[in-house]
Design a protein around this motif. Structure first.
Motif, mmCIF file in Angstrom:
data_model
loop_
_atom_site.group_PDB
_atom_site.id
_atom_site.type_symbol
_atom_site.label_atom_id
_atom_site.label_comp_id
_atom_site.label_asym_id
_atom_site.label_seq_id
_atom_site.Cartn_x
_atom_site.Cartn_y
_atom_site.Cartn_z
ATOM 1 N N PHE A 20 -1.767 10.857 0.011
ATOM 2 C CA PHE A 20 -2.198 10.915 -0.945
ATOM 3 C C PHE A 20 -3.136 10.281 -1.896
ATOM 4 C CE2 PHE A 20 -1.657 16.375 0.470
ATOM 5 C CZ PHE A 20 -2.618 16.142 1.466
ATOM 6 N N GLY A 21 -1.624 9.180 -2.147
ATOM 7 C CA GLY A 21 -1.521 7.969 -3.934
ATOM 8 C C GLY A 21 -1.943 7.358 -2.635
ATOM 9 N N MET A 22 -2.142 6.901 -1.286
ATOM 10 C CA MET A 22 -2.384 5.951 -0.576
ATOM 11 C C MET A 22 -4.157 6.209 -0.619
ATOM 12 S SD MET A 22 0.076 4.984 2.090
ATOM 13 C CE MET A 22 -0.980 3.349 3.530
ATOM 14 N N ALA A 23 -4.774 7.370 -0.274
ATOM 15 C CA ALA A 23 -6.082 7.520 -0.748
ATOM 16 C C ALA A 23 -6.493 7.180 -1.838
ATOM 17 C CB ALA A 23 -6.014 8.954 0.027
ATOM 18 N N GLY A 24 -6.302 7.625 -2.910
ATOM 19 C CA GLY A 24 -6.563 7.965 -3.829
ATOM 20 C C GLY A 24 -6.583 6.289 -5.052
ATOM 21 N N GLY A 49 2.028 22.970 -12.830
ATOM 22 C CA GLY A 49 2.511 23.650 -11.966
ATOM 23 C C GLY A 49 2.908 22.306 -10.919
ATOM 24 N N LYS A 50 3.622 23.621 -9.493
ATOM 25 C CA LYS A 50 4.541 23.235 -8.509
ATOM 26 C C LYS A 50 3.502 22.461 -7.409
ATOM 27 C CE LYS A 50 8.135 24.116 -5.750
ATOM 28 N NZ LYS A 50 8.253 23.338 -4.800
ATOM 29 N N GLN A 51 3.782 21.055 -7.135
ATOM 30 C CA GLN A 51 2.641 20.606 -6.345
ATOM 31 C C GLN A 51 3.862 21.651 -5.005
ATOM 32 O OE1 GLN A 51 2.570 18.361 -8.475
ATOM 33 N NE2 GLN A 51 1.009 19.619 -8.997
ATOM 34 N N HIS A 52 3.537 21.870 -3.805
ATOM 35 C CA HIS A 52 4.042 21.903 -2.436
ATOM 36 C C HIS A 52 4.032 21.376 -1.412
ATOM 37 C CE1 HIS A 52 2.985 25.708 -4.480
ATOM 38 N NE2 HIS A 52 4.463 25.916 -4.735
ATOM 39 N N GLN A 53 3.254 20.022 -0.823
ATOM 40 C CA GLN A 53 3.238 19.685 -0.123
ATOM 41 C C GLN A 53 4.499 18.088 0.168
ATOM 42 O OE1 GLN A 53 0.721 18.817 -2.094
ATOM 43 N NE2 GLN A 53 0.692 16.758 -2.977
ATOM 44 N N PRO A 54 4.837 18.241 1.092
ATOM 45 C CA PRO A 54 5.778 17.341 1.533
ATOM 46 C C PRO A 54 5.541 15.748 0.739
ATOM 47 C CG PRO A 54 4.988 17.883 3.614
ATOM 48 C CD PRO A 54 3.692 18.722 2.699
ATOM 49 N N LEU A 55 7.150 15.092 0.785
ATOM 50 C CA LEU A 55 6.584 13.771 -0.052
ATOM 51 C C LEU A 55 5.835 12.596 0.716
ATOM 52 C CD1 LEU A 55 7.641 12.599 -2.298
ATOM 53 C CD2 LEU A 55 9.531 11.758 -1.601
ATOM 54 N N TRP A 56 5.735 12.791 1.950
ATOM 55 C CA TRP A 56 4.994 11.822 3.016
ATOM 56 C C TRP A 56 3.071 11.645 2.679
ATOM 57 C CZ3 TRP A 56 2.057 13.575 6.797
ATOM 58 C CH2 TRP A 56 1.982 15.503 6.569
ATOM 59 N N LEU A 57 3.450 13.506 2.399
ATOM 60 C CA LEU A 57 2.259 13.684 2.067
ATOM 61 C C LEU A 57 1.619 12.920 1.012
ATOM 62 C CD1 LEU A 57 -0.210 14.103 3.955
ATOM 63 C CD2 LEU A 57 0.410 17.269 3.447
ATOM 64 N N ALA A 64 1.008 -0.629 -0.311
ATOM 65 C CA ALA A 64 -0.063 -0.498 0.229
ATOM 66 C C ALA A 64 0.383 1.400 -0.207
ATOM 67 C CB ALA A 64 -1.187 0.398 1.154
ATOM 68 N N ILE A 65 1.807 1.071 0.648
ATOM 69 C CA ILE A 65 2.760 2.441 0.721
ATOM 70 C C ILE A 65 3.298 2.610 -0.617
ATOM 71 C CG2 ILE A 65 4.997 3.148 1.980
ATOM 72 C CD1 ILE A 65 4.109 1.855 4.784
ATOM 73 N N ILE A 66 4.035 1.398 -1.377
ATOM 74 C CA ILE A 66 4.677 1.843 -2.194
ATOM 75 C C ILE A 66 4.397 2.536 -3.693
ATOM 76 C CG2 ILE A 66 5.470 0.242 -4.084
ATOM 77 C CD1 ILE A 66 6.996 -1.311 -2.249
#
Length: 92
Positions: free
Chosen positions: A35-39, A23-31, A6-8
């Motif tokens: 978000f990818g896991m939620a998606g 554009g540029k996204q400003h959230q950190p990599l862990w977030l 799930a993390i991978i």
């Protein structure tokens, strides 16, 4: 072991979503990973609702739904992150 996958998957989907979004996204990599896991979870739910969650062979429709949901969640998550940080509307 399923948490590791799930993390991978969340990490990969989050990175692809960030690359697709303009554009540029400003959230950190862990977030981005969260978000990818939620998606991915949301995409699996949508695939189940429309009846394409389990198919013979590679589940291309499910994977595309996961990616589309990850893109939406990363975009909305970045907007919320910037609003919480108080930098909405500022570009650096």
């Amino acid at each position: 072991m399923s948490w590791l996958w799930a993390i991978i998957v969340g990490f990969v989907l989050g990175l692809i979503a960030r690359a697709v979004l303009p554009g540029k996204q400003h959230q950190p990599l862990w977030l981005t990973t969260l978000f990818g896991m939620a998606g991915a979870i949301l995409g699996n739910a949508v695939a189940g609702w429309i009846g394409v969650a389990d198919t013979r062979g590679i589940d291309w429709t499910r994977h595309l739904l996961q990616l589309a949901c990850a893109i939406a969640v990363v975009a909305l998550g970045d907007m919320m992150y910037m609003a919480i940080r108080g930098k909405r509307g500022q570009t650096t």
